[in-house]
Scaffold this motif. Structure first.
Motif, PDB file in Angstrom:
ATOM      1  N   LEU A   4       0.840  -1.153  -0.195  1.00 18.18           N
ATOM      2  CA  LEU A   4       0.047   0.022  -0.293  1.00 18.18           C
ATOM      3  C   LEU A   4       0.984   1.358   0.261  1.00 18.18           C
ATOM      4  O   LEU A   4       2.083   1.456   0.495  1.00 18.18           O
ATOM      5  CB  LEU A   4      -0.915   0.143   1.198  1.00 18.18           C
ATOM      6  N   ASP A   5       0.302   2.409  -0.611  1.00 17.04           N
ATOM      7  CA  ASP A   5       1.147   3.664  -0.633  1.00 17.04           C
ATOM      8  C   ASP A   5       0.780   4.148   0.795  1.00 17.04           C
ATOM      9  O   ASP A   5      -0.499   4.409   1.272  1.00 17.04           O
ATOM     10  CB  ASP A   5       0.513   4.639  -1.373  1.00 17.04           C
ATOM     11  N   PRO A   6       1.720   4.393   1.782  1.00 13.09           N
ATOM     12  CA  PRO A   6       1.485   4.966   3.202  1.00 13.09           C
ATOM     13  C   PRO A   6       0.775   6.058   3.378  1.00 13.09           C
ATOM     14  O   PRO A   6       0.072   5.996   4.105  1.00 13.09           O
ATOM     15  CB  PRO A   6       2.651   4.594   3.763  1.00 13.09           C
ATOM     16  N   ASN A  12      -6.593   8.420   3.774  1.00  9.31           N
ATOM     17  CA  ASN A  12      -7.847   7.725   3.837  1.00  9.31           C
ATOM     18  C   ASN A  12      -8.538   7.343   5.177  1.00  9.31           C
ATOM     19  O   ASN A  12      -9.520   7.424   5.513  1.00  9.31           O
ATOM     20  CB  ASN A  12      -7.620   6.138   2.940  1.00  9.31           C
ATOM     21  N   ARG A  13      -7.407   6.796   5.854  1.00 11.42           N
ATOM     22  CA  ARG A  13      -8.120   6.435   7.122  1.00 11.42           C
ATOM     23  C   ARG A  13      -8.272   7.642   8.029  1.00 11.42           C
ATOM     24  O   ARG A  13      -9.056   7.757   8.864  1.00 11.42           O
ATOM     25  CB  ARG A  13      -6.764   5.732   7.983  1.00 11.42           C
ATOM     26  N   LEU A  14      -7.417   8.732   7.988  1.00  8.94           N
ATOM     27  CA  LEU A  14      -7.622   9.857   8.522  1.00  8.94           C
ATOM     28  C   LEU A  14      -8.990  10.572   8.099  1.00  8.94           C
ATOM     29  O   LEU A  14     -10.053  11.040   9.128  1.00  8.94           O
ATOM     30  CB  LEU A  14      -6.674  10.935   8.352  1.00  8.94           C
ATOM     31  N   SER A  15      -9.524  10.437   6.983  1.00 14.67           N
ATOM     32  CA  SER A  15     -10.683  11.081   6.219  1.00 14.67           C
ATOM     33  C   SER A  15     -11.924  10.109   7.117  1.00 14.67           C
ATOM     34  O   SER A  15     -12.882  10.683   7.534  1.00 14.67           O
ATOM     35  CB  SER A  15     -10.749  10.833   4.714  1.00 14.67           C
ATOM     36  N   ALA A  16     -11.633   8.924   7.171  1.00 18.14           N
ATOM     37  CA  ALA A  16     -12.862   8.052   7.755  1.00 18.14           C
ATOM     38  C   ALA A  16     -12.966   8.205   9.183  1.00 18.14           C
ATOM     39  O   ALA A  16     -14.062   8.174   9.557  1.00 18.14           O
ATOM     40  CB  ALA A  16     -12.316   6.409   7.369  1.00 18.14           C
ATOM     41  N   TRP A  17     -11.735   8.575  10.050  1.00 17.36           N
ATOM     42  CA  TRP A  17     -12.007   8.873  11.325  1.00 17.36           C
ATOM     43  C   TRP A  17     -12.805  10.300  11.472  1.00 17.36           C
ATOM     44  O   TRP A  17     -13.302  10.614  12.392  1.00 17.36           O
ATOM     45  CB  TRP A  17     -10.513   8.605  12.083  1.00 17.36           C
ATOM     46  N   GLN A  18     -12.314  11.234  10.773  1.00 18.94           N
ATOM     47  CA  GLN A  18     -12.849  12.389  10.640  1.00 18.94           C
ATOM     48  C   GLN A  18     -14.408  12.410  10.465  1.00 18.94           C
ATOM     49  O   GLN A  18     -15.134  12.978  11.190  1.00 18.94           O
ATOM     50  CB  GLN A  18     -12.243  13.352   9.699  1.00 18.94           C
ATOM     51  N   ARG A  19     -14.830  11.432   9.432  1.00 17.94           N
ATOM     52  CA  ARG A  19     -16.481  11.219   9.370  1.00 17.94           C
ATOM     53  C   ARG A  19     -17.137  10.612  10.488  1.00 17.94           C
ATOM     54  O   ARG A  19     -17.945  11.153  10.879  1.00 17.94           O
ATOM     55  CB  ARG A  19     -16.396  10.518   8.014  1.00 17.94           C
ATOM     56  N   LYS A  20     -16.280   9.658  11.069  1.00 18.18           N
ATOM     57  CA  LYS A  20     -16.912   9.090  12.362  1.00 18.18           C
ATOM     58  C   LYS A  20     -16.856  10.010  13.288  1.00 18.18           C
ATOM     59  O   LYS A  20     -17.869  10.027  13.997  1.00 18.18           O
ATOM     60  CB  LYS A  20     -15.872   8.043  12.808  1.00 18.18           C
ATOM     61  N   PHE A  21     -15.827  10.908  13.600  1.00 20.09           N
ATOM     62  CA  PHE A  21     -16.030  12.002  14.588  1.00 20.09           C
ATOM     63  C   PHE A  21     -17.214  12.744  14.406  1.00 20.09           C
ATOM     64  O   PHE A  21     -17.908  13.266  15.484  1.00 20.09           O
ATOM     65  CB  PHE A  21     -14.475  12.822  14.471  1.00 20.09           C
ATOM     66  N   GLU A  22     -17.337  13.347  13.000  1.00 22.72           N
ATOM     67  CA  GLU A  22     -18.315  14.311  12.849  1.00 22.72           C
ATOM     68  C   GLU A  22     -19.813  13.705  13.224  1.00 22.72           C
ATOM     69  O   GLU A  22     -20.685  14.269  13.612  1.00 22.72           O
ATOM     70  CB  GLU A  22     -18.334  14.884  11.351  1.00 22.72           C
ATOM     71  N   ASP A  23     -19.959  12.338  12.644  1.00 21.61           N
ATOM     72  CA  ASP A  23     -21.142  11.588  12.966  1.00 21.61           C
ATOM     73  C   ASP A  23     -21.573  11.484  14.334  1.00 21.61           C
ATOM     74  O   ASP A  23     -22.532  11.767  14.778  1.00 21.61           O
ATOM     75  CB  ASP A  23     -21.148  10.304  12.322  1.00 21.61           C
ATOM     76  N   ALA A  24     -20.655  11.175  15.186  1.00 20.08           N
ATOM     77  CA  ALA A  24     -20.648  11.056  16.564  1.00 20.08           C
ATOM     78  C   ALA A  24     -20.819  12.148  17.283  1.00 20.08           C
ATOM     79  O   ALA A  24     -21.825  12.425  18.021  1.00 20.08           O
ATOM     80  CB  ALA A  24     -19.451  10.440  17.298  1.00 20.08           C
ATOM     81  N   ILE A  88      -7.963  10.271  14.847  1.00 22.21           N
ATOM     82  CA  ILE A  88      -7.570  11.253  14.172  1.00 22.21           C
ATOM     83  C   ILE A  88      -6.103  11.637  14.658  1.00 22.21           C
ATOM     84  O   ILE A  88      -5.387  12.129  13.715  1.00 22.21           O
ATOM     85  CB  ILE A  88      -8.406  12.525  14.428  1.00 22.21           C
ATOM     86  N   SER A  89      -5.946  11.808  15.744  1.00 19.31           N
ATOM     87  CA  SER A  89      -4.747  12.424  16.436  1.00 19.31           C
ATOM     88  C   SER A  89      -3.617  11.318  16.093  1.00 19.31           C
ATOM     89  O   SER A  89      -2.644  11.843  15.463  1.00 19.31           O
ATOM     90  CB  SER A  89      -4.941  12.364  17.884  1.00 19.31           C
ATOM     91  N   TYR A  90      -3.858   9.930  16.014  1.00 21.80           N
ATOM     92  CA  TYR A  90      -2.858   9.225  15.595  1.00 21.80           C
ATOM     93  C   TYR A  90      -2.527   9.203  14.123  1.00 21.80           C
ATOM     94  O   TYR A  90      -1.206   9.356  13.760  1.00 21.80           O
ATOM     95  CB  TYR A  90      -3.454   7.778  15.856  1.00 21.80           C
ATOM     96  N   TYR A  91      -3.406   9.365  13.409  1.00 24.80           N
ATOM     97  CA  TYR A  91      -3.146   9.516  11.985  1.00 24.80           C
ATOM     98  C   TYR A  91      -2.366  10.849  11.397  1.00 24.80           C
ATOM     99  O   TYR A  91      -1.573  11.003  10.556  1.00 24.80           O
ATOM    100  CB  TYR A  91      -4.282   9.022  10.781  1.00 24.80           C
ATOM    101  N   GLU A  92      -3.045  11.861  12.133  1.00 25.10           N
ATOM    102  CA  GLU A  92      -2.087  13.356  11.988  1.00 25.10           C
ATOM    103  C   GLU A  92      -0.783  13.131  12.361  1.00 25.10           C
ATOM    104  O   GLU A  92       0.206  13.638  11.503  1.00 25.10           O
ATOM    105  CB  GLU A  92      -2.990  14.164  12.624  1.00 25.10           C
ATOM    106  N   THR A  93      -0.525  12.337  13.516  1.00 28.98           N
ATOM    107  CA  THR A  93       0.774  12.293  14.034  1.00 28.98           C
ATOM    108  C   THR A  93       1.562  11.602  12.904  1.00 28.98           C
ATOM    109  O   THR A  93       2.835  11.646  12.779  1.00 28.98           O
ATOM    110  CB  THR A  93       0.995  11.656  15.320  1.00 28.98           C
ATOM    111  N   ARG A  94       0.987   9.973  12.504  1.00 24.30           N
ATOM    112  CA  ARG A  94       1.880   9.370  11.463  1.00 24.30           C
ATOM    113  C   ARG A  94       2.208  10.064  10.205  1.00 24.30           C
ATOM    114  O   ARG A  94       3.240   9.883   9.690  1.00 24.30           O
ATOM    115  CB  ARG A  94       0.875   8.052  11.099  1.00 24.30           C
TER     116      ARG A  94
END
Length: 597
Positions: A4-6, A12-24, A88-94
């Motif tokens: 995979l392209d890291p 993609n994972r960051l966007s998914a977590w951002q969507r989950k955060f906004e939904d919650a 979100i914090s994890y993937y921003e850090t990565r």
């Protein structure tokens, strides 16, 4: 399998977590409004029930139950929101790993730094912007310690080969690495995991024989006699006898209960993260031998430990609740504190000897996961070829692992039978120290089980010794020159060990005059080469490049050079054969505004 392209995967994972955060968050706001509406409805019903008794007060039970259900559900949504925030914090850090904004963020392993270590400080193993800060994703202190130990001392080749296989498997198991990183609270967990292991293996607390059964029977007697009194079937005196017996038992067990409580008090804080990590790892089925062995070490007599840890957590929570007002009232009669403490001690008798093994297995999983994350984020990195005989260090397109792959300039480096010594000359800022650290750090990565930042690396077992960042010490009353020769002695002493030495010496013996420097340098290099070592020395003093004449068959001069273009100095950081022909010291002095004539 296709890699995979890291960066793309992280985005993609960051966007998914951002969507989950906004939904919650949206659900949380909606539930807040619904709870407010239920509260208003309850107030209206209360008005009609008590002010204008038009309806029965029993109608208030409906909004009460609805409100309680909404509170419980709202807490779950809030937990989901916090979990998404951690994602979100994890993937921003990565992602910061790719734009070179990672230095200074996250644990840096400074507590593992030893100024006397023969290469730790010189190669930036620990501290801000270090190899440890770049790589570590460990959630427990035990995991951090194992990773630090892998960096500080090379492991045997068979162990490293097993580790390489494990790292490759976890590199491709993206979901597992994400779960290990996000489980538990967003805090650095496991600070006292060693204390939990020590608690598990400590000698048993002395107890009165049959104390647990006796306490249980007294508690049952208190409940039965009090119930009989309320039912008007018994007088109060049987309950009084039960309470008196409970008080006597509490006094007899006070010292033991206090010892149990104090013993579990600090380690108990690690139970949450341990149970989550164990629970996640229990669900995994691994293919490589090392991961399969570690997974097997998590089982106790064929049973997974996560459930046992959860039972211990319940007992610890019960013990901690002894200070609750209600428990303080009823606790002495039913021996709440005593029964909780005795249950904890019984758990320790059954499972305590395994706690250290669980923590060690988790710690190694975390260390492997850290290396796997690095391997995933550096798809161009390759596992080195580990040789049996040496000394050999042969690298193609070697790069500095702490630099962005887009910025790092690759160089080929070959050390072995010929040449065994590279004498690296070059002007200031041309890249000499960077090359030394590139060699040293990749040797550290190779023998920790990680991939190395080179297109190809062949390396034999070797002990690394470096003298790159040597400073004086006012507290120890040591000059820089004294500190440097002390380090050189350490490096020479490494040659007494079982493995050949890879030495990396930057501008060494610069604290003395040219005559003594040349003689001292020749003596040190002669000793190291005579004892089978290989290495690189850098110098500004071109007189040192004459050392090649003494060691013609096994030494070679190489250099970095700079170019002056329109009054500005530029570097290509490309390693070239021979001795550098010019110096840039005067140009650099003028470049910073220092007049030199």
């Amino acid at each position: 399998m296709d890699r995979l392209d890291p960066q793309a995967e992280y985005r993609n994972r960051l966007s998914a977590w951002q969507r989950k955060f906004e939904d919650a968050r949206r659900q949380s706001l909606q539930l807040g409004n619904v709870r407010l509406g239920v509260a208003v409805t309850a107030a209206i019903l209360a008005y009609f029930a008590f002010i204008t008794p038009a309806i029965s007060g029993w109608w208030l039970l409906i909004p009460l139950f609805v409100f309680i259900a909404l509170v419980i559900y709202h807490e779950r949504i809030a937990a989901r929101e916090q979990f998404a925030k951690r994602g979100i914090s994890y993937y921003e850090t990565r992602l910061h790993r790719f734009d070179q904004h990672w230095a200074g963020t996250g644990p840096d392993g400074k507590e593992f730094d030893d100024p006397e270590h023969v290469y730790g400080s010189d190669l930036d193993l620990f501290g801000s912007g270090s190899l440890f800060q770049l790589i570590s994703t460990a959630r427990t202190a035990a995991g951090e310690r194992i990773l630090a130990n892998w960096f500080r001392s090379p492991s045997p080749a068979p162990e490293v080969r097993l580790r390489q296989q494990a790292v490759a498997e976890m590199r491709d198991d993206f979901q597992l690495r994400e779960d290990l990183a996000l489980l538990g609270e967003d805090v650095r967990a496991g600070v006292h995991a060693e204390l939990l292991a020590e608690w598990g293996s400590a000698p048993p607390v002395p107890l009165i024989a049959g104390a647990r059964i006796f306490c249980f029977l007294i508690a049952c007697a208190s409940v039965v006699t009090f119930g009989g009194f309320l039912a008007q079937r018994l007088n109060l005196w049987p309950f009084g006898i039960s309470v008196a017996s409970a008080v006597a038992a509490g006094i007899a067990l006070r010292r033991a209960v206090d010892a149990i409580h104090s013993g579990i008090d600090t380690p108990a804080h690690d139970l949450q993260i341990l149970s989550l990590l164990l629970g996640r790892l229990e669900r995994e089925r691994f293919q490589t031998p090392l991961l399969k062995r570690l997974r097997a070490e998590l089982d106790t007599d064929g049973h997974a430990p996560a459930a046992a840890i959860r039972r211990l957590r319940v007992r610890v929570d019960m013990l901690d609740s002894s200070d609750h007002l209600l428990v303080r009232i009823i606790g002495p009669a039913i021996l709440w504190r005593e029964q909780s403490a005795l249950a904890i001690e019984a758990w320790r008798a059954r499972n305590g000897h395994k706690v250290g093994q669980w923590i060690a297995a988790i710690a190694e999983f975390e260390a492997i996961s850290s290396l796997a994350s690095f391997a995933f984020e550096r798809p161009a990195a390759q596992f080195p070829e580990l040789l049996e005989d040496g000394p050999v260090f042969e690298a193609v397109a070697l790069r500095h692992p702490l630099m962005s792959p887009a910025r790092a300039v690759p160089n080929d480096v070959s050390l072995g039978s010929s040449p065994r010594l590279l004498i690296l000359s070059g002007s200031n800022m041309s890249g000499k120290s960077t090359l030394l650290r590139s060699i040293g750090l990749n040797a550290v990565l190779a023998w920790s089980g990680a991939p190395t930042t080179a297109d190809r690396l062949r390396i034999s077992p070797m002990a690394v010794g470096a003298s790159i960042r040597i400073v004086d010490s006012l507290q120890d009353n040591r000059s820089r020159f004294y500190s440097e020769i002390t380090r050189l002695r350490q490096i020479v002493e490494l040659t007494n060990g079982p493995d050949p030495v890879l030495f990396l010496l930057d501008e060494f013996l610069s604290g003395t005059n040219s005559h003594d420097r040349l003689i001292g340098a020749q003596a040190v290099i002669r000793t190291l080469l005579k004892r089978g070592a290989i290495g690189v020395v850098t110098t500004h003093d071109l007189a040192l490049t004459q050392i090649e004449e003494e060691f013609r068959a096994i030494a070679a001069n190489v250099h970095f050079e700079d170019h002056l273009e329109d009054g500005r100095i530029s570097f290509d950081y490309r390693l070239k054969p021979g001795v550098v022909q010019r110096s840039n010291a005067l140009e650099l002095m003028r470049a910073v505004g220092l007049d030199v004539f």
